[in-house]
Design an enzyme around this catalytic site. Structure first.
Site, PDB file in Angstrom:
ATOM      1  N   GLU A 240      36.657  40.786  38.420  1.00 11.15           N
ATOM      2  CA  GLU A 240      35.518  41.110  37.547  1.00 11.15           C
ATOM      3  C   GLU A 240      34.195  40.808  38.243  1.00 11.15           C
ATOM      4  O   GLU A 240      33.229  41.561  38.109  1.00 11.15           O
ATOM      5  CB  GLU A 240      35.594  40.302  36.238  1.00 11.15           C
ATOM      6  N   ARG A 244      31.670  43.943  39.089  1.00 12.85           N
ATOM      7  CA  ARG A 244      30.432  43.980  38.299  1.00 12.85           C
ATOM      8  C   ARG A 244      29.242  43.405  39.066  1.00 12.85           C
ATOM      9  O   ARG A 244      28.182  44.033  39.139  1.00 12.85           O
ATOM     10  CB  ARG A 244      30.616  43.209  36.989  1.00 12.85           C
ATOM     11  N   ASP A 389      45.747  50.149  36.372  1.00 15.31           N
ATOM     12  CA  ASP A 389      44.814  51.284  36.452  1.00 15.31           C
ATOM     13  C   ASP A 389      44.106  51.517  37.791  1.00 15.31           C
ATOM     14  O   ASP A 389      44.354  52.494  38.513  1.00 15.31           O
ATOM     15  CB  ASP A 389      43.787  51.197  35.316  1.00 15.31           C
ATOM     16  N   GLU A 562      36.038  54.848  29.885  1.00 16.97           N
ATOM     17  CA  GLU A 562      36.939  55.707  30.670  1.00 16.97           C
ATOM     18  C   GLU A 562      36.920  57.184  30.262  1.00 16.97           C
ATOM     19  O   GLU A 562      36.978  58.075  31.120  1.00 16.97           O
ATOM     20  CB  GLU A 562      38.378  55.178  30.640  1.00 16.97           C
TER      21      GLU A 562
HETATM   22  C1  DMJ Z   1      35.395  47.975  33.424  1.00 16.35           C
HETATM   23  O1  DMJ Z   1      35.131  46.667  33.782  1.00 16.35           O
HETATM   24  C2  DMJ Z   1      35.936  48.757  34.578  1.00 16.35           C
HETATM   25  O2  DMJ Z   1      35.806  50.112  34.320  1.00 16.35           O
HETATM   26  C3  DMJ Z   1      37.375  48.442  34.869  1.00 16.35           C
HETATM   27  O3  DMJ Z   1      37.934  49.174  35.890  1.00 16.35           O
HETATM   28  C4  DMJ Z   1      38.180  48.715  33.637  1.00 16.35           C
HETATM   29  N1  DMJ Z   1      37.676  48.012  32.515  1.00 16.35           N
HETATM   30  C5  DMJ Z   1      36.286  47.973  32.228  1.00 16.35           C
HETATM   31  C6  DMJ Z   1      35.857  49.016  31.242  1.00 16.35           C
HETATM   32  O4  DMJ Z   1      36.780  49.386  30.325  1.00 16.35           O
END
Ligand code: DMJ
Length: 682
Positions: A240, A244, A389, A562
């Site tokens: 994270e 971010r 994912d 998404e």
């Molecule tokens: C975000 O932090 C990013 O897109 C991550 O890959 C998936 N989850 C969240 C948003 O849903």
């Protein structure tokens, strides 16, 4: 610095910036600096074209706008002890409902006067306890959406997205400034580290640049230069914090150099104090995050202590890291390696890909946990939702980032997509929607017909992989076009339809966190005939609704990006305006049901399937970083961040594509595949 009217940044400035950063490197500084000077970094020249007429239009719109003035988890994602940073997509602990109890239960003892007051408040809608009842009409009107024009004006729609950003940001500035979490309904906020991490501010920097929010950006930058320190005794989630914070700082560096005319700040000028602020903060953070990679296998630990430069295994999951988390750091560290000339950043993240691939995952599909100690997978749970994912997303994006010179990642993507078709794609009953299901116990065991909203990054990513960022029309003219590409585009379109169905199914028009589906028994293979309806009949008893199931535990909407992310790619690539229209419909649902009264911002929902909805009282940082950015881009002219020149990281932070040059190359090769061993799920 003299501004280049065409937005083409002087390469030497860029090299000098990289060189200065390289000077800070404690180990191998001299070598890295020399390498940085030799970088053959080529900055995209046509992003966007400030000379064209569309650009002039945009500039006028921005000028007009500025004249007008214009963690998630309880206890904090970053608290110490047992609540180590958790993956964002874990089912969160439910906060107590925001619905207020009826006035007569709460006010018994206060007598008739209080009751009268309460009754009055009840009449005004106060006690429904959610933003919609108190704000729906005003939200629609302050966003100028109460009455829509007959004529579609995308520039106008884009301005509404800017308004929503400004309202969100200004509420945060007013009630949560500098804090990492913001709760817009209660107007409270808190930090995830003793001195804060800039969680919301840093994630939003590049959106502000794209939206030309000069004064807001100035305030953000001032906070960065005076308050932000990574030197804190704080455990943070490796992934994270990378996607971010490191991603946000790097894209801020990129955009401020590439587009100095967007939200221009004098501090960004060559030679000015703090010129390299974003890159310096990124570099400092990355040095600390690197400690995550000091494991036996090279797979990064789930967390790091920033102040101690120390990697920490996960407290749960047998100490294993999430596979998606370990394999979604590569774009960020590789771009930083390119900027600083320091190869170590590159090597560490590249090694992870080798270790993962050495496990020889069957048909390219990876279980969702991997041990940092041994580098082996834990269990056999396969899904493209949480923890799985972005492994797939970063395969194709790594291939694109280095200008398609690392075919190994395209090969892995292609293999995985075939694996998805073979093992996970099926169709719903009775209407035949296409879904990507899960194999929770391994590939030999039954399908679970469930899709996290997170899986909806796939339609757009598949389309991106088919065309490499060109439009479909352009790509079809190339000799490389094939039947497989046709089939992949078809899959992307069908999945996009399903993801949009997740929104249409819900009463608020905002998707649930998880959707289940009715499937035939046994579930049909990907090759089976199927034909989902092109339109979603609004009749509450419409046949298509039978295919969708949403459990009461999953009705929350966390402002996730998404689906709008995929709509953005699908619009850019196919040119089909229906994707833009769906995005607009989604935007109106957010405005209608998540806006907090009195321009108080926008909130996540606990229940998006009741009207009025129940609020969760939280603004996710990706609301600003991703959801609103993708909407803004969806309604923008296509030459703003052209898809064949950039890659967006998984948090929607744009980075340039680049040539590897003499310093970097793919440092590993896939091992020959051994015959499939009999694998048992743990
Ligand atoms: C975000 O932090 C990013 O897109 C991550 O890959 C998936 N989850 C969240 C948003 O849903």
């Amino acid at each position: 610095m003299i501004r280049d009217p065409f937005g083409i940044h002087n390469k030497n400035v860029f090299k000098a910036t990289a060189f200065r950063a390289a000077q800070n490197i404690k180990d191998a500084a001299a070598q890295a600096g020399a390498n940085a000077l030799e970088m053959s970094f080529s900055i995209p020249k046509n992003v966007p074209n400030f000379a064209d007429s569309g650009r002039a239009l945009e500039d006028r719109a921005w000028a007009a706008l500025s004249r007008r003035g214009g963690g998630v988890l309880n206890g904090g994602m970053f608290e110490k002890s047992d609540s180590l940073p958790m993956y964002k997509d874990k089912p969160y602990a439910y906060a107590p409902s925001m619905r207020l109890r009826p006035w007569w239960q709460r006010k018994k003892v206060l007598g008739i006067i209080t009751a009268a007051v309460v009754f009055f408040l009840y009449l005004t809608g106060f006690f429904s306890g959610h933003p919609r009842a108190r704000t729906s009409e005003s939200a629609l009107s302050w966003l100028g959406l109460a009455q829509e024009k007959d004529q579609v004006d995308w520039d106008e729609r884009r301005k509404h997205v800017v308004d929503a950003f400004e309202v969100s940001w200004d509420a945060y500035e007013r009630y949560g400034w500098g804090k990492d979490e913001f709760h817009p309904v209660s107007k409270t906020s808190k930090n995830m580290a003793p001195k804060g991490l800039g969680w919301i501010i840093i994630d939003a920097l590049d959106t502000m640049m794209l939206m030309n929010q000069t004064s807001r950006l100035r305030h953000a930058r001032e906070w960065l230069s005076t308050s932000l320190t990574w030197d804190q005794d704080q455990d943070v989630n490796t992934f994270e914090t990378t996607i971010r914070m490191l991603g946000g700082l790097l894209s801020a560096h990129y955009l401020s150099n590439e587009f100095p005319d967007l939200a221009p700040l004098t501090e960004d000028d060559e030679g000015a104090d703090g010129e390299d602020l974003y890159l310096e903060k990124a570099r400092d953070l990355a040095d600390r995050l690197l400690s995550a990679f000091e494991s036996e296998s090279g797979i990064p630990y789930a967390s790091v202590n920033l102040g101690e430069y120390k990697g920490l295994p996960s407290h749960s999951d047998g100490g294993a890291s999430s596979t998606a988390e370990a394999t979604t750091l590569q774009l960020e560290f590789k771009y930083l390696a390119k900027l600083t000339g320091e190869k170590n950043f590159w090597d560490k993240v590249e090694k992870v890909m080798e270790v993962i691939d050495d496990n020889q995952p069957e048909d390219g599909l990876v279980p969702i946990y991997v041990y940092a100690t041994t580098g082996e997978f834990r269990g056999g749970n396969i899904r493209l939702g949480s923890r799985g994912d972005s492994y797939y997303e970063y395969l194709i994006k790594q291939y694109l980032q280095t200008n398609k010179k690392e075919p190994v990642y395209q090969e892995m993507w292609n293999e995985a997509l075939e694996g998805v078709r073979k093992h996970l794609v099926t169709y719903t009953e009775p209407s035949g929607f296409t879904i990507i299901a899960e194999r929770p116990d391994g590939l030999e065991y039954p399908l679970s017909p469930k899709m996290d909203h997170l899986v909806c990054f796939m339609p757009g990513t598949i389309a991106l992989a088919v065309t490499d960022g060109l439009t479909e029309a352009e790509a079809r003219k190339l000799p490389t076009w094939s039947k497989k590409k046709d089939d992949d585009m078809q899959l992307a379109r069908e999945l996009m339809q399903t993801c949009w169905g997740m929104y249409k199914y819900m009463k608020t028009g905002l998707a649930a966190e998880i959707t289940y589906f009715n499937t035939y028994n046994p579930p049909p293979a990907a090759s089976a005939p199927h034909q989902a309806p092109a339109e979603f009949d609004p009749d509450p008893n419409a046949e298509w609704r039978k295919d969708f199931i949403v459990h009461s535990n999953d009705v929350h909407n966390l402002q996730r990006p998404e689906t709008v992310e995929s709509l953005f790619y699908m619009w850019r690539i196919t040119g089909d305006v229906k994707y833009r229209e769906w995005g607009w419909e989604m935007f109106k649902s957010f405005a209608n049901y998540t806006a907090v009264e009195d321009r108080g911002g926008f909130t996540s929902l606990l229940d998006a399937n009741t009207i009025p909805p129940t609020v969760k009282d939280n603004m996710e940082s990706f609301w600003l970083a991703e959801t609103l950015k993708y909407m803004y881009l969806l309604f923008s002219p296509n030459d703003l961040l052209p898809l064949d020149k950039i890659v967006l990281n998984t948090e929607a932070h744009p980075f340039p594509r680049f040539d590897m040059g003499p310093l970097f190359s793919t440092g590993w090769q896939r091992k020959p595949r051994t015959p499939k061993a009999s694998k048992k799920a743990e």
